[in-house]
Design a protein around this motif. Structure first.
Motif, short mmCIF file in Angstrom:
data_model
loop_
_atom_site.label_atom_id
_atom_site.label_comp_id
_atom_site.label_asym_id
_atom_site.label_seq_id
_atom_site.Cartn_x
_atom_site.Cartn_y
_atom_site.Cartn_z
N HIS A 150 -34.97 7.39 -44.35
CA HIS A 150 -34.90 8.47 -45.35
C HIS A 150 -35.57 9.75 -44.86
N LEU A 151 -35.84 9.80 -43.56
CA LEU A 151 -36.45 10.96 -42.90
C LEU A 151 -37.88 11.24 -43.36
N ARG A 152 -38.53 10.23 -43.93
CA ARG A 152 -39.93 10.40 -44.34
C ARG A 152 -40.86 10.04 -43.17
N PRO A 153 -41.93 10.76 -42.98
CA PRO A 153 -42.82 10.50 -41.83
C PRO A 153 -43.52 9.15 -41.96
N VAL A 154 -43.59 8.43 -40.85
CA VAL A 154 -44.23 7.11 -40.85
C VAL A 154 -45.29 7.04 -39.76
N ASP A 155 -46.22 6.10 -39.93
CA ASP A 155 -47.24 5.89 -38.90
C ASP A 155 -46.76 4.83 -37.90
N LYS A 156 -47.66 4.38 -37.04
CA LYS A 156 -47.29 3.43 -35.99
C LYS A 156 -46.77 2.11 -36.55
N THR A 157 -47.21 1.76 -37.76
CA THR A 157 -46.79 0.49 -38.35
C THR A 157 -45.50 0.64 -39.15
N GLY A 158 -45.00 1.87 -39.28
CA GLY A 158 -43.78 2.10 -40.05
C GLY A 158 -44.02 2.44 -41.51
N GLU A 159 -45.29 2.56 -41.90
CA GLU A 159 -45.62 2.87 -43.30
C GLU A 159 -45.48 4.38 -43.54
N VAL A 160 -44.87 4.72 -44.69
CA VAL A 160 -44.67 6.13 -45.03
C VAL A 160 -46.02 6.82 -45.24
N ILE A 161 -46.18 8.00 -44.65
CA ILE A 161 -47.44 8.74 -44.75
C ILE A 161 -47.45 9.65 -45.98
N ILE A 162 -46.36 10.41 -46.20
CA ILE A 162 -46.24 11.27 -47.39
C ILE A 162 -44.85 11.03 -47.99
N GLU A 163 -44.80 10.59 -49.23
CA GLU A 163 -43.55 10.09 -49.79
C GLU A 163 -42.55 11.18 -50.17
N ASN A 164 -43.03 12.38 -50.49
CA ASN A 164 -42.08 13.43 -50.91
C ASN A 164 -41.89 14.51 -49.83
N VAL A 165 -42.14 14.14 -48.59
CA VAL A 165 -41.89 15.04 -47.46
C VAL A 165 -40.83 14.41 -46.57
N MET A 166 -39.85 15.23 -46.15
CA MET A 166 -38.85 14.80 -45.18
C MET A 166 -38.92 15.71 -43.96
N VAL A 167 -38.56 15.16 -42.82
CA VAL A 167 -38.69 15.87 -41.55
C VAL A 167 -37.31 16.00 -40.91
N THR A 168 -37.03 17.17 -40.33
CA THR A 168 -35.69 17.42 -39.77
C THR A 168 -35.78 18.13 -38.42
N GLY A 169 -34.63 18.19 -37.75
CA GLY A 169 -34.44 19.02 -36.57
C GLY A 169 -35.39 18.70 -35.42
N ALA A 170 -35.90 19.75 -34.79
CA ALA A 170 -36.73 19.59 -33.60
C ALA A 170 -38.10 19.01 -33.91
N ASN A 171 -38.43 18.83 -35.19
CA ASN A 171 -39.67 18.13 -35.54
C ASN A 171 -39.58 16.64 -35.27
N LEU A 172 -38.35 16.12 -35.13
CA LEU A 172 -38.16 14.67 -34.99
C LEU A 172 -38.46 14.22 -33.57
N ALA A 173 -39.03 13.02 -33.46
CA ALA A 173 -39.37 12.45 -32.15
C ALA A 173 -38.16 11.77 -31.53
N GLY A 174 -38.18 11.73 -30.17
CA GLY A 174 -37.22 10.89 -29.46
C GLY A 174 -35.96 11.56 -28.98
N CYS A 175 -35.89 12.89 -29.07
CA CYS A 175 -34.66 13.61 -28.71
C CYS A 175 -34.92 14.46 -27.47
N ASN A 176 -34.21 14.18 -26.40
CA ASN A 176 -34.35 14.95 -25.16
C ASN A 176 -33.22 15.98 -25.12
#
Length: 421
Positions: free
Chosen positions: A368-394
């Motif tokens: 759902h594009l919500r930020p998660v920590d190393k364990t996969g738990e959501v850090i902030i429930e009403n925030v979504m992350v998009t575009g170049a903020n996302l990890a893993g894209c070269n």
């Protein structure tokens, strides 16, 4: 000043504008704030989806959607794995918005275009503005590359020499160059594009080109045919010459990227989105895993903004969305974690075909594009992350940056639109 809105988008890049367009279409009250104009205007203006084959990076990918499906199977951490469910509908939405605003984007029968660049190389991309969508160069009966004496950053002879070496043209295809005068002086791409909006100037250009046209030839020009997204310069030039006219791609910043940015801003404002450029977000208050308030400064005054949903579209290091110091990187507003790994952040070779690790740094998210920590738990429930903020894209190597931006922005806007009152 205190503000309240259904959806707050931070960042005016491609993903932020897509999120705003989709959320507004679903009837939400949307506010978009940004420190600057975003990176869209610095881009080529094309939408790269996926450039090369997974197994053979030297081969241009013929079916980007199929390649992305295979990518998601072997690399589930890639941002495309989080947005694949909406990828095709996001592209349709993007094209519909462009079409409705008089700046149509074309695909190439589901494959990649191979667009000539200002250096005469061939650039794969999935969607191109109509002014750049030159078809199969192997089928053309002649090419005329036209430059402007006033423009110092475009060399028709260089383009023609490298295009001929590429082998994309038939061996007997005439390939000629021509320099024309647009009124004198030394001009930037923007000032030349502004001058070409004058029909009398276009008529003088037509008079200079016509004597050099061969039957069936297509014309390649630098990307300066019009300043606005709804400009008719390329269309008028083609009609007056009776030959197809195309802009080639150029290194950023390029006018097609600026036109795309203008068009999307025009569209979201028309949808009722409140756009505030020059607004710096300094931080946020978070309680019980929810963002309760975003703290910003605009026109020298503090602003507190509350929203049901916040979409973080501030970009990577270049856009200021991520910050770093030796050995550590973090997200700049909420302090979200950014994984850096233990490898060197950059390769020894600046033009390394493997890319640089810092390009892959970003924020991990769930489906759902919500930020998660190393364990996969959501850090902030009403925030979504998009575009170049996302990890893993070269993205510089994979040629997927704008594709990820379109799909993730669309998905965030769609999910925000589904949040109840």
């Amino acid at each position: 000043m205190n503000k309240y809105t259904d959806v707050l988008i931070i960042g005016a890049g491609l993903s932020g504008l897509m999120a705003a367009a989709k959320a507004a279409e679903q009837g939400k009250e949307v506010m978009l704030v940004a420190k600057g104009m975003g990176a869209v205007g610095l881009s080529s203006g094309c939408i790269d989806l996926w450039g090369y084959n997974l197994e053979d990076p030297n081969q241009v990918c013929q079916d980007p959607l199929a390649e992305i499906a295979r990518l998601c199977a072997v690399n589930p951490q890639h941002p495309y794995a989080r947005v694949r469910d909406v990828l095709e509908e996001s592209l349709l939405f993007f094209r519909r918005v462009c079409q409705e605003n008089g700046n149509p984007y074309l695909d190439h029968r589901g494959g990649n275009w191979l667009l000539p660049t200002a250096l005469g190389t061939l650039r794969p991309t999935y969607l191109a503005p109509a002014s750049m969508a030159v078809g199969d160069l192997q089928q053309v009966r002649g090419v005329l590359v036209v430059g402007f004496r006033e423009l110092k950053d475009f060399y028709p002879d260089v383009l023609a020499a490298n295009l001929k070496k590429s082998g994309v043209l038939q061996a007997d295809c005439p390939l000629n160059t021509l320099m024309v005068c647009a009124g004198g002086g030394e001009l930037t791409p923007n000032t030349l594009a502004y001058r070409l909006e004058n029909p009398a100037v276009v008529d003088r250009i037509v008079d200079q080109i016509k004597p050099h046209l061969l039957p069936g030839a297509v014309l390649l020009l630098p990307p300066v045919l019009g300043e606005r997204w709804d400009s008719q310069v390329a269309k008028n030039l083609a009609e007056k010459l009776g030959h197809p006219v195309y802009e080639v791609t150029n290194i950023p910043p390029a006018l097609p990227g600026q036109r795309l940015q203008q068009m999307l801003l025009h569209h979201v404002k028309g949808q009722g989105v409140e756009v505030v450029i020059g607004c710096t977000v300094n931080g946020a208050r978070v309680a019980d895993k929810r963002c309760t308030e975003v703290l910003a400064t605009g026109a020298g005054k503090p602003i507190k903004i509350s929203a049901k949903t916040v979409i973080l579209a501030t970009g990577s290091f270049l856009g200021g969305g991520l910050e770093s110091k030796p050995g550590k990187a973090w997200e700049s507003i909420f302090g979200l974690p950014v994984e850096t790994g233990h490898e060197k952040w950059s390769a020894r070779d600046f033009l390394s075909m493997a890319g640089h690790l810092f390009n892959q740094m970003g924020i991990k998210v769930n489906e759902h594009l919500r930020p998660v920590d190393k364990t996969g738990e959501v850090i902030i429930e009403n925030v979504m992350v998009t575009g170049a903020n996302l990890a893993g894209c070269n993205h510089p190597i994979e040629k997927c940056g704008n594709g990820v931006a379109v799909a993730s922005g669309y998905k965030a806007g769609k999910l925000a639109g589904e949040v109840g009152e």
